[in-house]
Design an enzyme around this catalytic site. Structure first.
Site, PDB file in Angstrom:
ATOM      1  N   LYS A 186      32.629  34.997  44.318  1.00 37.95           N
ATOM      2  CA  LYS A 186      32.757  33.802  43.476  1.00 37.95           C
ATOM      3  C   LYS A 186      33.964  32.947  43.885  1.00 37.95           C
ATOM      4  CE  LYS A 186      33.223  35.997  39.557  1.00 37.95           C
ATOM      5  NZ  LYS A 186      33.311  37.403  40.015  1.00 37.95           N
TER       6      LYS A 186
ATOM      7  N   ARG B 205      40.150  42.811  50.804  1.00 33.29           N
ATOM      8  CA  ARG B 205      40.517  41.418  50.496  1.00 33.29           C
ATOM      9  C   ARG B 205      42.025  41.201  50.623  1.00 33.29           C
ATOM     10  NH1 ARG B 205      38.523  38.615  44.988  1.00 33.29           N
ATOM     11  NH2 ARG B 205      39.761  40.211  43.934  1.00 33.29           N
TER      12      ARG B 205
ATOM     13  N   ARG C 173      45.953  42.172  46.163  1.00 35.71           N
ATOM     14  CA  ARG C 173      46.137  42.158  44.711  1.00 35.71           C
ATOM     15  C   ARG C 173      46.323  43.579  44.197  1.00 35.71           C
ATOM     16  NH1 ARG C 173      41.436  38.446  42.123  1.00 35.71           N
ATOM     17  NH2 ARG C 173      41.440  40.166  40.624  1.00 35.71           N
TER      18      ARG C 173
END
Ligand code: AMP
Length: 218
Positions: A13, A127, A160
Site C-alpha cells: 500500500k 523492507r 522499522r
C-alpha cells in the site's frame, strides 16, 4: 480522485501510494507515517501511541480518527487524496464517512490489496525506509543503488522497529481480527476493487491505472 488503500501490512500500500500520489498529484495521508512522526517528536500523541505500535497493536480509534479528521479540516483535499492504513476498524470507517460527507467529498474507491502471509513476511523483513524522505526500498525486490543509502536523497535507510518477525506476525493477526471486516463493509457499498498485492511495483501500478481509467477516475 479520493481513495482508501486497504490490505494487510506488507501488501504494498505504502509503495503504491507514493507512486500514485506523484502520478495523479494526490495528497498522501498515512496514519502510520503520522504516528511515527509523532513518536519521533515525542509529542503527547506519540507517547500514547508508541506502546501500541511497538507491539503491533492498533492505536486507539480516538487518537487516529482525531488525527485524520483534523488533517481533513485543515488541508485542502479537494484535488484528491489517498488514505493509506486508515481506516482500520469499522468505527474508523464510519467516522471517516461522516467527515467526508460533511466536506461533500465522498470516497471514489477502496482498493483492496490481496496477498498471503509468506509474501508479507518476506516483504516486511526486507523492507528498508529512508530516514529523510520516507522512500521505501527492499533489500532484494527494490534494492537501493548504494547499500543502506536512499537513491532519491542519499538519506540513511533504516528498518522499522515493528518490521521484526514476531511483531509482523502480531500485526497480521490484528489485521485479520480488526481490519479485514472492512472488505465486506466497502464491498456492500460497491466501491471495493480487489487487486493482487503479489505483483511487482510496476505491474501493480499498471493494473491500478487501468482500474481507474475503467471507472472514469482521474
Ligand atoms: P502502518 O505504517 O500503516 O503499518 O502502521 C504502523 C502502526 O501504526 C500500526 O501497527 C498501528 O500500531 C498504528 N496505526 C497506523 N494506522 C492505524 C489506524 N488506522 N488505526 C490504529 N492504529 C494505526
Amino acid at each position: 480522485m479520493r481513495l482508501v488503500l486497504l490490505g494487510p501490512p506488507g501488501a504494498g500500500k505504502g509503495t503504491q501510494a507514493g507512486v500514485l500520489c506523484n502520478t495523479y498529484s494526490l495528497m498522501h495521508m498515512s496514519t502510520g507515517d503520522l504516528l511515527r512522526e509523532a513518536v519521533k517528536n515525542n509529542s503527547p500523541v506519540g507517547v500514547q501511541a508508541k506502546s501500541y505500535m511497538d507491539k503491533g497493536e492498533l492505536v486507539p480509534d480516538e487518537i487516529v480518527t482525531r488525527m485524520i479528521t483534523e488533517k481533513l479540516k485543515k488541508q485542502d483535499v479537494s484535488d484528491g487524496f489517498i488514505l493509506d492504513g486508515f481506516p482500520r476498524t469499522k468505527n474508523q470507517a464510519q467516522i471517516l464517512e461522516a467527515a467526508l460527507n460533511d466536506l461533500n467529498l465522498p470516497l471514489d474507491m477502496v482498493v483492496y490489496f490481496d496477498t498471503n502471509e509468506e509474501t508479507i513476511l518476506k516483504r516486511l523483513t526486507g523492507r528498508r525506509i529512508c530516514r529523510d524522505c520516507g522512500k521505501i526500498f527492499h533489500i532484494t525486490n527494490i534494492p537501493p543503488k548504494k547499500d543502506g543509502i536512499c537513491d532519491a536523497c542519499e538519506g540513511e535507510l533504516y528498518q522499522r522497529d515493528d518490521d521484526k518477525e514476531e511483531t509482523i506476525k502480531n500485526r497480521i493477526k490484528v489485521y485479520n481480527k480488526q481490519t479485514s471486516d472492512l472488505i465486506d463493509y466497502y464491498g456492500q457499498k460497491k466501491i471495493l476493487n480487489k487487486v493482487s498485492g503479489d505483483l511487482d511495483v510496476d505491474e501493480l501500478f499498471e493494473v491500478l491505472k487501468n482500474t481507474f481509467e475503467k471507472s472514469g477516475l482521474k
